[in-house]
Design a protein around this motif. Structure first.
Motif, PDB file in Angstrom:
ATOM      1  N   LYS A  21      21.237  41.251  -5.245  1.00 34.61           N
ATOM      2  CA  LYS A  21      21.936  41.691  -6.708  1.00 34.61           C
ATOM      3  C   LYS A  21      21.396  42.809  -7.466  1.00 34.61           C
ATOM      4  N   TYR A  24      21.558  46.001  -5.029  1.00 33.43           N
ATOM      5  CA  TYR A  24      22.371  46.898  -4.726  1.00 33.43           C
ATOM      6  C   TYR A  24      23.228  47.350  -6.843  1.00 33.43           C
ATOM      7  N   LEU A  28      20.516  50.452  -7.048  1.00 32.23           N
ATOM      8  CA  LEU A  28      21.433  51.376  -6.640  1.00 32.23           C
ATOM      9  C   LEU A  28      22.736  52.151  -7.392  1.00 32.23           C
ATOM     10  N   LEU A  30      25.616  50.105  -7.886  1.00 33.88           N
ATOM     11  CA  LEU A  30      27.075  50.108  -7.365  1.00 33.88           C
ATOM     12  C   LEU A  30      27.721  49.166  -8.259  1.00 33.88           C
ATOM     13  N   GLU A  32      29.590  45.379  -8.583  1.00 37.84           N
ATOM     14  CA  GLU A  32      30.568  44.765  -8.170  1.00 37.84           C
ATOM     15  C   GLU A  32      31.454  44.232  -8.643  1.00 37.84           C
ATOM     16  N   TYR A  45      30.948  44.623  -3.674  1.00 32.77           N
ATOM     17  CA  TYR A  45      30.479  46.249  -4.217  1.00 32.77           C
ATOM     18  C   TYR A  45      31.282  47.123  -3.691  1.00 32.77           C
ATOM     19  N   LEU A  52      31.263  47.732  -0.213  1.00 31.90           N
ATOM     20  CA  LEU A  52      29.912  46.607   0.525  1.00 31.90           C
ATOM     21  C   LEU A  52      29.601  45.265   0.248  1.00 31.90           C
ATOM     22  N   LEU A  54      27.786  41.986   0.982  1.00 34.16           N
ATOM     23  CA  LEU A  54      26.764  41.063   0.582  1.00 34.16           C
ATOM     24  C   LEU A  54      27.150  40.148   1.279  1.00 34.16           C
ATOM     25  N   ASP A 114      16.645  47.628   1.443  1.00 30.99           N
ATOM     26  CA  ASP A 114      16.782  46.898   0.489  1.00 30.99           C
ATOM     27  C   ASP A 114      16.503  45.906   1.157  1.00 30.99           C
ATOM     28  N   ILE A 120      19.030  52.030   4.004  1.00 27.10           N
ATOM     29  CA  ILE A 120      20.190  52.830   3.498  1.00 27.10           C
ATOM     30  C   ILE A 120      19.706  54.163   3.200  1.00 27.10           C
TER      31      ILE A 120
END
Length: 130
Positions: A21, A24, A28, A30, A32, A45, A52, A54, A114, A120
């Motif tokens: 978390k 990402y 990144l 993103l 959530e 996300y 996406l 997880l 990641d 990615i």
């Protein structure tokens, strides 16, 4: 025949949800979104209408056995607005990158992984690359 509307989501297994978390969400950048309670931990996300997912599995192994960065292994790709701004941000956040600004694909590509080694690709159309 199958008629597709769009790619809805990609799911990845992670072994440490908080580390994932952090990567990402903060690295990144993103967003959530709310995730249903499936009875096991994870995070979702939203990325411009796609998602996406997880999924926490502490015993999971990613598809990739060798964790070095490669553009030839299984990965998912996200289109970004700026190659240079994205690359600068990743470097400022100590993310290892593999740069392919003049890829034969027609995309200027940046590959990273990641914390679990999931690969990615972040890219822009080469016509937008300068």
């Amino acid at each position: 025949m199958i008629t597709y509307k769009s790619l809805h989501h990609v799911s990845l297994n992670v072994t440490d949800l908080e580390k994932a978390k952090e990567f990402y969400g903060k690295t990144l950048c993103l967003k959530e979104i709310e995730r249903p309670d499936f009875g096991f931990p994870g995070a979702w996300y939203e990325i411009e209408g796609q998602q996406l997912h997880l999924i926490l599995d502490p015993t999971s192994q990613t598809i990739r056995q060798d964790k070095h960065l490669s553009s030839r292994e299984g990965h998912f790709a996200l289109r970004v607005e700026s190659y240079h701004d994205t690359l600068r941000w990743l470097k400022e956040n100590d993310v290892e990158t593999l740069e392919k600004p003049y890829s034969k694909s027609g995309f200027a590509q940046i590959f990273c992984a990641d914390p679990d080694g999931n690969l990615i690709e972040l890219n822009v159309d080469q016509n937008d690359f300068s």
